[in-house]
Design a protein around this motif. Structure first.
Motif, PDB file in Angstrom:
ATOM      1  N   CYS A   1       0.835  -1.207   0.000  1.00 30.09           N
ATOM      2  CA  CYS A   1       0.000   0.000   0.000  1.00 30.09           C
ATOM      3  C   CYS A   1       0.868   1.256   0.000  1.00 30.09           C
ATOM      4  CB  CYS A   1      -0.929  -0.001   1.214  1.00 30.09           C
ATOM      5  SG  CYS A   1      -2.300  -1.181   1.105  1.00 30.09           S
TER       6      CYS A   1
ATOM      7  N   GLU B   1      -1.322   4.293  -1.023  1.00 31.34           N
ATOM      8  CA  GLU B   1      -2.662   4.037  -0.503  1.00 31.34           C
ATOM      9  C   GLU B   1      -2.632   3.883   1.017  1.00 31.34           C
ATOM     10  OE1 GLU B   1      -4.061   1.521  -4.478  1.00 31.34           O
ATOM     11  OE2 GLU B   1      -3.702   0.488  -2.578  1.00 31.34           O
ATOM     12  N   THR B   2      -3.754   4.168   1.650  1.00 31.40           N
ATOM     13  CA  THR B   2      -3.891   3.982   3.092  1.00 31.40           C
ATOM     14  C   THR B   2      -4.240   2.519   3.364  1.00 31.40           C
ATOM     15  OG1 THR B   2      -4.705   6.242   3.323  1.00 31.40           O
ATOM     16  CG2 THR B   2      -5.102   4.728   5.171  1.00 31.40           C
TER      17      THR B   2
END
Length: 278
Positions: free
Chosen positions: A231, A236-237
Motif C-alpha cells: 500500500c 494508498e492507506t
C-alpha cells in the motif's frame, strides 16, 4: 552435441530450476505425503540457493488434490457430532487437518504467483509459511492416526481455496483475504478450541494447537506487513484499502468475537476490521 535446457531451468554450468517451476510442481502434487515432501523440498532448495529467483512458470488454476476427502459445498457438510464423543473428536481433527492441507497450497501459490512482483523476501516469507503449514498438517495427520482415523476419512469443503481464487490477479487483494481474513480468523477461534481440548484432558492435542496458534500469529504478521508495504508503494492507506478489497473480494462476513490481542500482535489492529464487522 547440442544441449537443451529443461523448462524452468537456467542454462549454464550452474543451472538451477526456477523457483516458480519448483513451486508449481509442489502445488500439483496430489497425495498428502507427496505434497508435504514437495513443499519441504522447495523450501530447502530455495534456502540453499538451488532454485533461481525466476518466475517463468505460471501457477496452476487449481492445486492437486487427493481422491479423498470428498469435497462438498460448505452447506452440505455433515455435523461433527456432540460433545466429546469419538466421532466429534475425529471430525474436529480432520477439519483442522484439511485447513492445514489447503494452507500449504495457499502459501505456495502466494509465493509463486506474486513473487516476481513482490521480490525475494516475499518468496522467502511465504515459503517459510508453507513449511509451517506442512509441519502442522503432519502433526494433525499423526493425531488422526492416533485416533484410529486418517486424513480423507471424512468429507471436507473447498471454501478456503475458493475464497483465495477470487483475488488471484492482485497481490494486495490476495494478501487482504488470505492472511488478513482467513488466517486471522484462526487467531479468533483456536483459543476456544484449545481450551476445550485441554479441558477434555487431551494435552497432546492442546500442545499441537498452541504451536499452530503461535505460528499463525507470525503468518498474519507476515501477510499484514507485506500488505502495508505494498500500500505504501502504491500511495494508498492500508486500512481503507483493506476494507475496500474485503468488501469486493470476500463473500463471507467478519463476525466477532475477535482475538484482539493476537491480532494486534500480528499487526492487525482494530482500525482495520472494526467498522466492517457484523
Amino acid at each position: 552435441a547440442r544441449s537443451r535446457a529443461r523448462p524452468g531451468v537456467t542454462a549454464g554450468p550452474s543451472a538451477r530450476f526456477s523457483v516458480s517451476a519448483a513451486i508449481r510442481a509442489a502445488l500439483l502434487a496430489r497425495e498428502p505425503r507427496a505434497k508435504v515432501m514437495a513443499a519441504r523440498a522447495v523450501v530447502r532448495d530455495w534456502r540453499g540457493g538451488r532454485l533461481a529467483p525466476v518466475f517463468d512458470t505460471p501457477m496452476p488454476e487449481r492445486p492437486g488434490r487427493p481422491e479423498r476427502p470428498e469435497l462438498l459445498p460448505p452447506g452440505r457438510m455433515p455435523k461433527r457430532g456432540r460433545g466429546g464423543s469419538e466421532r466429534a473428536r475425529v471430525a474436529l481433527w480432520h477439519a483442522l487437518a484439511h485447513i492445514e492441507f489447503v494452507a500449504i497450497d495457499l502459501a505456495l501459490d502466494m509465493a509463486g504467483r506474486f513473487g516476481g512482483q513482490m521480490g525475494e523476501g516475499f518468496v522467502s516469507d511465504f515459503l517459510s509459511v508453507a513449511a509451517d503449514e506442512a509441519m502442522h498438517f503432519a502433526l494433525l495427520g499423526r493425531k488422526l492416526r492416533g485416533l484410529g482415523s486418517f486424513y480423507g476419512a471424512l468429507p471436507a469443503h473447498d471454501g478456503l481455496w475458493e475464497a483465495a481464487e477470487r483475488p488471484r490477479h492482485d497481490a494486495a487483494a490476495r494478501l487482504a483475504i488470505v492472511p488478513m481474513v482467513l488466517e486471522a480468523r484462526g487467531l479468533d477461534v483456536t483459543p476456544a478450541t484449545l481450551q476445550r481440548v485441554r479441558a477434555a484432558g487431551d494435552e497432546n492435542g492442546a500442545r499441537i494447537l498452541e504451536r499452530i496458534l503461535d505460528d499463525e500469529i507470525r503468518h498474519v504478521r507476515i501477510g499484514t506487513s507485506h500488505f502495508v508495504a505494498l500500500c505504501a508503494r502504491r500511495g494508498e492507506t492500508p486500512q481503507s484499502t483493506w476494507k475496500k478489497l474485503v468488501e469486493s473480494h470476500f463473500r463471507g462476513a467478519l463476525k466477532p468475537p475477535f482475538n484482539d490481542s493476537a491480532r494486534l500482535e500480528a499487526g492487525l489492529s482494530r482500525d482495520f476490521y472494526a467498522s466492517i464487522a457484523c
